[in-house]
Motif scaffolding. Structure first.
Motif, PDB file in Angstrom:
ATOM      1  N   PHE B  32      57.986   3.891   4.247  1.00  0.00           N
ATOM      2  CA  PHE B  32      57.889   4.084   5.698  1.00  0.00           C
ATOM      3  C   PHE B  32      56.420   4.073   6.116  1.00  0.00           C
ATOM      4  O   PHE B  32      55.542   4.487   5.361  1.00  0.00           O
ATOM      5  CB  PHE B  32      58.611   5.342   6.204  1.00  0.00           C
ATOM      6  CG  PHE B  32      58.228   6.615   5.525  1.00  0.00           C
ATOM      7  CD1 PHE B  32      57.044   7.266   5.839  1.00  0.00           C
ATOM      8  CD2 PHE B  32      59.067   7.188   4.582  1.00  0.00           C
ATOM      9  CE1 PHE B  32      56.691   8.450   5.216  1.00  0.00           C
ATOM     10  CE2 PHE B  32      58.713   8.374   3.937  1.00  0.00           C
ATOM     11  CZ  PHE B  32      57.522   8.994   4.268  1.00  0.00           C
ATOM     12  N   ASP B  33      56.191   3.540   7.304  1.00  0.00           N
ATOM     13  CA  ASP B  33      54.844   3.448   7.840  1.00  0.00           C
ATOM     14  C   ASP B  33      54.354   4.811   8.306  1.00  0.00           C
ATOM     15  O   ASP B  33      55.151   5.733   8.492  1.00  0.00           O
ATOM     16  CB  ASP B  33      54.832   2.477   9.028  1.00  0.00           C
ATOM     17  CG  ASP B  33      54.984   1.039   8.551  1.00  0.00           C
ATOM     18  OD1 ASP B  33      54.385   0.699   7.514  1.00  0.00           O
ATOM     19  OD2 ASP B  33      55.724   0.282   9.204  1.00  0.00           O
ATOM     20  N   GLY B  49      55.492   6.240  -6.827  1.00  0.00           N
ATOM     21  CA  GLY B  49      54.994   5.783  -5.537  1.00  0.00           C
ATOM     22  C   GLY B  49      53.805   6.622  -5.112  1.00  0.00           C
ATOM     23  O   GLY B  49      53.202   7.336  -5.934  1.00  0.00           O
ATOM     24  N   MET B  50      53.494   6.549  -3.848  1.00  0.00           N
ATOM     25  CA  MET B  50      52.352   7.295  -3.320  1.00  0.00           C
ATOM     26  C   MET B  50      52.627   7.680  -1.872  1.00  0.00           C
ATOM     27  O   MET B  50      53.134   6.880  -1.098  1.00  0.00           O
ATOM     28  CB  MET B  50      51.089   6.431  -3.409  1.00  0.00           C
ATOM     29  CG  MET B  50      49.805   7.127  -3.007  1.00  0.00           C
ATOM     30  SD  MET B  50      49.481   7.053  -1.214  1.00  0.00           S
ATOM     31  CE  MET B  50      49.076   5.314  -1.018  1.00  0.00           C
ATOM     32  N   VAL B  51      52.298   8.924  -1.560  1.00  0.00           N
ATOM     33  CA  VAL B  51      52.404   9.384  -0.179  1.00  0.00           C
ATOM     34  C   VAL B  51      50.986   9.612   0.327  1.00  0.00           C
ATOM     35  O   VAL B  51      50.193  10.279  -0.345  1.00  0.00           O
ATOM     36  CB  VAL B  51      53.181  10.718  -0.074  1.00  0.00           C
ATOM     37  CG1 VAL B  51      53.249  11.191   1.371  1.00  0.00           C
ATOM     38  CG2 VAL B  51      54.573  10.566  -0.637  1.00  0.00           C
ATOM     39  N   LYS B  52      50.675   9.057   1.465  1.00  0.00           N
ATOM     40  CA  LYS B  52      49.391   9.350   2.097  1.00  0.00           C
ATOM     41  C   LYS B  52      49.668  10.403   3.159  1.00  0.00           C
ATOM     42  O   LYS B  52      50.417  10.169   4.111  1.00  0.00           O
ATOM     43  CB  LYS B  52      48.796   8.082   2.703  1.00  0.00           C
ATOM     44  CG  LYS B  52      47.328   8.239   3.002  1.00  0.00           C
ATOM     45  CD  LYS B  52      46.637   6.889   3.074  1.00  0.00           C
ATOM     46  CE  LYS B  52      45.163   7.065   3.387  1.00  0.00           C
ATOM     47  NZ  LYS B  52      44.471   5.771   3.371  1.00  0.00           N
ATOM     48  N   ILE B  58      48.817  11.408  -2.426  1.00  0.00           N
ATOM     49  CA  ILE B  58      49.557  12.243  -3.371  1.00  0.00           C
ATOM     50  C   ILE B  58      50.487  11.335  -4.169  1.00  0.00           C
ATOM     51  O   ILE B  58      51.284  10.599  -3.583  1.00  0.00           O
ATOM     52  CB  ILE B  58      50.369  13.317  -2.616  1.00  0.00           C
ATOM     53  CG1 ILE B  58      49.385  14.216  -1.843  1.00  0.00           C
ATOM     54  CG2 ILE B  58      51.233  14.127  -3.555  1.00  0.00           C
ATOM     55  CD1 ILE B  58      50.053  15.299  -1.044  1.00  0.00           C
ATOM     56  N   PRO B  59      50.361  11.353  -5.503  1.00  0.00           N
ATOM     57  CA  PRO B  59      51.229  10.472  -6.294  1.00  0.00           C
ATOM     58  C   PRO B  59      52.673  10.972  -6.315  1.00  0.00           C
ATOM     59  O   PRO B  59      52.926  12.182  -6.304  1.00  0.00           O
ATOM     60  CB  PRO B  59      50.619  10.561  -7.700  1.00  0.00           C
ATOM     61  CG  PRO B  59      49.887  11.852  -7.735  1.00  0.00           C
ATOM     62  CD  PRO B  59      49.458  12.156  -6.337  1.00  0.00           C
ATOM     63  N   LEU B  60      53.590  10.034  -6.341  1.00  0.00           N
ATOM     64  CA  LEU B  60      55.019  10.361  -6.476  1.00  0.00           C
ATOM     65  C   LEU B  60      55.475   9.883  -7.853  1.00  0.00           C
ATOM     66  O   LEU B  60      55.100   8.787  -8.274  1.00  0.00           O
ATOM     67  CB  LEU B  60      55.848   9.609  -5.434  1.00  0.00           C
ATOM     68  CG  LEU B  60      55.812  10.059  -3.990  1.00  0.00           C
ATOM     69  CD1 LEU B  60      56.697   9.140  -3.143  1.00  0.00           C
ATOM     70  CD2 LEU B  60      56.292  11.510  -3.854  1.00  0.00           C
ATOM     71  N   ALA B  61      56.266  10.678  -8.524  1.00  0.00           N
ATOM     72  CA  ALA B  61      56.854  10.263  -9.802  1.00  0.00           C
ATOM     73  C   ALA B  61      58.345  10.584  -9.720  1.00  0.00           C
ATOM     74  O   ALA B  61      58.798  11.151  -8.724  1.00  0.00           O
ATOM     75  CB  ALA B  61      56.196  11.032 -10.928  1.00  0.00           C
ATOM     76  N   LYS B  62      59.088  10.224 -10.739  1.00  0.00           N
ATOM     77  CA  LYS B  62      60.510  10.562 -10.744  1.00  0.00           C
ATOM     78  C   LYS B  62      60.654  12.086 -10.660  1.00  0.00           C
ATOM     79  O   LYS B  62      59.960  12.807 -11.378  1.00  0.00           O
ATOM     80  CB  LYS B  62      61.162  10.030 -12.028  1.00  0.00           C
ATOM     81  CG  LYS B  62      62.669  10.267 -12.047  1.00  0.00           C
ATOM     82  CD  LYS B  62      63.386   9.466 -13.094  1.00  0.00           C
ATOM     83  CE  LYS B  62      64.812  10.007 -13.290  1.00  0.00           C
ATOM     84  NZ  LYS B  62      65.572  10.173 -12.025  1.00  0.00           N
ATOM     85  N   ASP B  63      61.542  12.551  -9.810  1.00  0.00           N
ATOM     86  CA  ASP B  63      61.774  13.985  -9.613  1.00  0.00           C
ATOM     87  C   ASP B  63      60.513  14.739  -9.205  1.00  0.00           C
ATOM     88  O   ASP B  63      60.187  15.794  -9.769  1.00  0.00           O
ATOM     89  CB  ASP B  63      62.390  14.624 -10.865  1.00  0.00           C
ATOM     90  CG  ASP B  63      63.781  14.071 -11.131  1.00  0.00           C
ATOM     91  OD1 ASP B  63      64.529  13.876 -10.166  1.00  0.00           O
ATOM     92  OD2 ASP B  63      64.105  13.831 -12.303  1.00  0.00           O
ATOM     93  N   VAL B  77      54.415   4.499   0.005  1.00  0.00           N
ATOM     94  CA  VAL B  77      54.513   3.200  -0.657  1.00  0.00           C
ATOM     95  C   VAL B  77      55.193   3.432  -2.004  1.00  0.00           C
ATOM     96  O   VAL B  77      54.919   4.428  -2.667  1.00  0.00           O
ATOM     97  CB  VAL B  77      53.091   2.612  -0.877  1.00  0.00           C
ATOM     98  CG1 VAL B  77      53.164   1.311  -1.668  1.00  0.00           C
ATOM     99  CG2 VAL B  77      52.397   2.389   0.451  1.00  0.00           C
ATOM    100  N   ALA B  78      56.097   2.513  -2.379  1.00  0.00           N
ATOM    101  CA  ALA B  78      56.780   2.639  -3.672  1.00  0.00           C
ATOM    102  C   ALA B  78      56.080   1.784  -4.703  1.00  0.00           C
ATOM    103  O   ALA B  78      55.613   0.679  -4.403  1.00  0.00           O
ATOM    104  CB  ALA B  78      58.233   2.194  -3.520  1.00  0.00           C
ATOM    105  N   TYR B  79      55.994   2.281  -5.941  1.00  0.00           N
ATOM    106  CA  TYR B  79      55.435   1.494  -7.049  1.00  0.00           C
ATOM    107  C   TYR B  79      56.566   1.005  -7.953  1.00  0.00           C
ATOM    108  O   TYR B  79      56.331   0.276  -8.909  1.00  0.00           O
ATOM    109  CB  TYR B  79      54.443   2.326  -7.858  1.00  0.00           C
ATOM    110  CG  TYR B  79      53.206   2.753  -7.082  1.00  0.00           C
ATOM    111  CD1 TYR B  79      52.759   2.022  -5.970  1.00  0.00           C
ATOM    112  CD2 TYR B  79      52.472   3.878  -7.462  1.00  0.00           C
ATOM    113  CE1 TYR B  79      51.629   2.408  -5.266  1.00  0.00           C
ATOM    114  CE2 TYR B  79      51.337   4.268  -6.759  1.00  0.00           C
ATOM    115  CZ  TYR B  79      50.924   3.525  -5.656  1.00  0.00           C
ATOM    116  OH  TYR B  79      49.803   3.909  -4.967  1.00  0.00           O
ATOM    117  N   ALA B  80      57.754   1.469  -7.697  1.00  0.00           N
ATOM    118  CA  ALA B  80      58.913   1.051  -8.504  1.00  0.00           C
ATOM    119  C   ALA B  80      60.137   1.059  -7.601  1.00  0.00           C
ATOM    120  O   ALA B  80      60.112   1.659  -6.521  1.00  0.00           O
ATOM    121  CB  ALA B  80      59.097   2.025  -9.667  1.00  0.00           C
TER     122      ALA B  80
END
Lengths: 217, 217
Positions: B32-33, B49-52, B58-63, B77-80
């Motif tokens: 999402f923008d 992924g990553m949340v700005k 802030i990095p996002l990982a599984k769970d 933004v998603a990295y996977a």
């Protein structure tokens, strides 16, 4: 009766509070005499005993609990030494500001007595164990002075209510009202009359008149 | 953006509701923008992924989870490939009718932003794991149609709040307000201006005037 009364919210010492009475149980003695109140109560026993709830006798064992619906006459006798915790609160404690489904269909139904709490004997073992765990955690956090413990108490009460609601375990007032409680209502009326008139002497004639029955009944 | 919007309370579809957006994440794409709102949000990711969040990445990982305080600018933004759940609600959902300690010192402090949620990197692992368990349970019960699931969602949110409160993990607004957010405030004002004037064309001059800065800034 050893009553250690503590208030849930110091700023709100009226009906909205949450109390735990830590009662000393002595084998063969009454823990508390028959009484009732408009607040809801949960007993959590750490010893054997018996609770008389209106006309029904409910055994107490170590780590057992009894729900006392509002205005139910209750009395407790201990069969062993130990402690019994009595948690007392008004459902207003749990009321949401938002008149959403939770408030309208769950909390308000308890407050208005259209839903009544069941006893442990009508619940399966896993559910009873889960409720015991939540009640123990309430007692622990109450005496812990953990910051925000008041919120944890509400959490656990909501969780118990959710478990009973989702399992369809609340008793609707419709079912319960056919229960033969006429004699108990007489006793309640008579006691209320005596309390209202104390310290004036009350005669059998007065009581019979107050509960509208024949004095030789 | 695949938005499956469900309302927490069907009778109350205004700000008081609780929604979960089940978002499809595609590697390398925006989930999402950048946007913000007055409601609180919790992201629960099932992929990298990553949340700005304002100026911070802030990095996002599984769970993993991210708390998005009210009015924080956020973008993902998603990295996977995978899914990201976004839980959105107003703290009014959790307001108690009773103006007790819980309401005055805990819920109201969140509602008025004098307490802000921390991020996972400032919490110890056991606390993060407990919060993840509670968030997973919210997602599960939300899609389960269990009777009274609305109460279970509140239970878990209160439990998360209790864990953060008792551990002293909420950030007081005093600390946070020195954070250099001027540029982000400019962006917010500019976007709000464009939205308010849409579909009229907006010039750089208009925007510069609206945010009170030089257009060559």
């Amino acid at each position: 009766m050893n009553i250690n009364m503590r208030f849930f919210e110091h700023a709100e010492r009226n009906n909205r509070s949450f109390y735990i009475y830590d009662l000393k149980a002595t084998a063969g003695e009454t823990v508390f005499d028959a009484h009732w109140h408009t607040e809801f109560e949960i007993l959590y026993a750490e010893c054997d005993g018996m609770v008389k709830l209106d006309a029904k006798e409910i055994p107490l064992a170590k780590d057992s609990f009894v729900f006392i619906n509002t205005e139910q006459l209750h009395q407790t006798v201990a069969y062993a030494n130990g402690r019994i915790f009595a948690m007392v609160f008004d459902f207003e404690l749990l009321a949401f500001n938002n008149k959403d489904f939770c408030q309208t269909n769950i909390i308000n139904a308890l407050k208005t007595k259209s839903s009544l709490f069941p006893q442990c004997d009508s619940l399966d073992e896993a559910l009873c164990e889960e409720i015991k765990r939540l009640l123990k955690s309430i007692i622990d956090v109450y005496y812990s002075n953990t910051p925000g413990y008041e919120l944890k108490i509400k959490c656990n009460l909501y969780e118990i209510i959710f478990l009973l609601y989702s399992g369809g375990k609340f008793i609707s007032y419709e079912k319960e009202k056919h229960y033969p409680l006429a004699q108990i209502d007489y006793v309640k009326k008579a006691v209320a009359y005596m309390e209202a008139n104390y310290p004036q002497p009350v005669t059998i004639d007065d009581l019979a008149r107050c509960v509208s029955i024949n004095k030789y009944y």
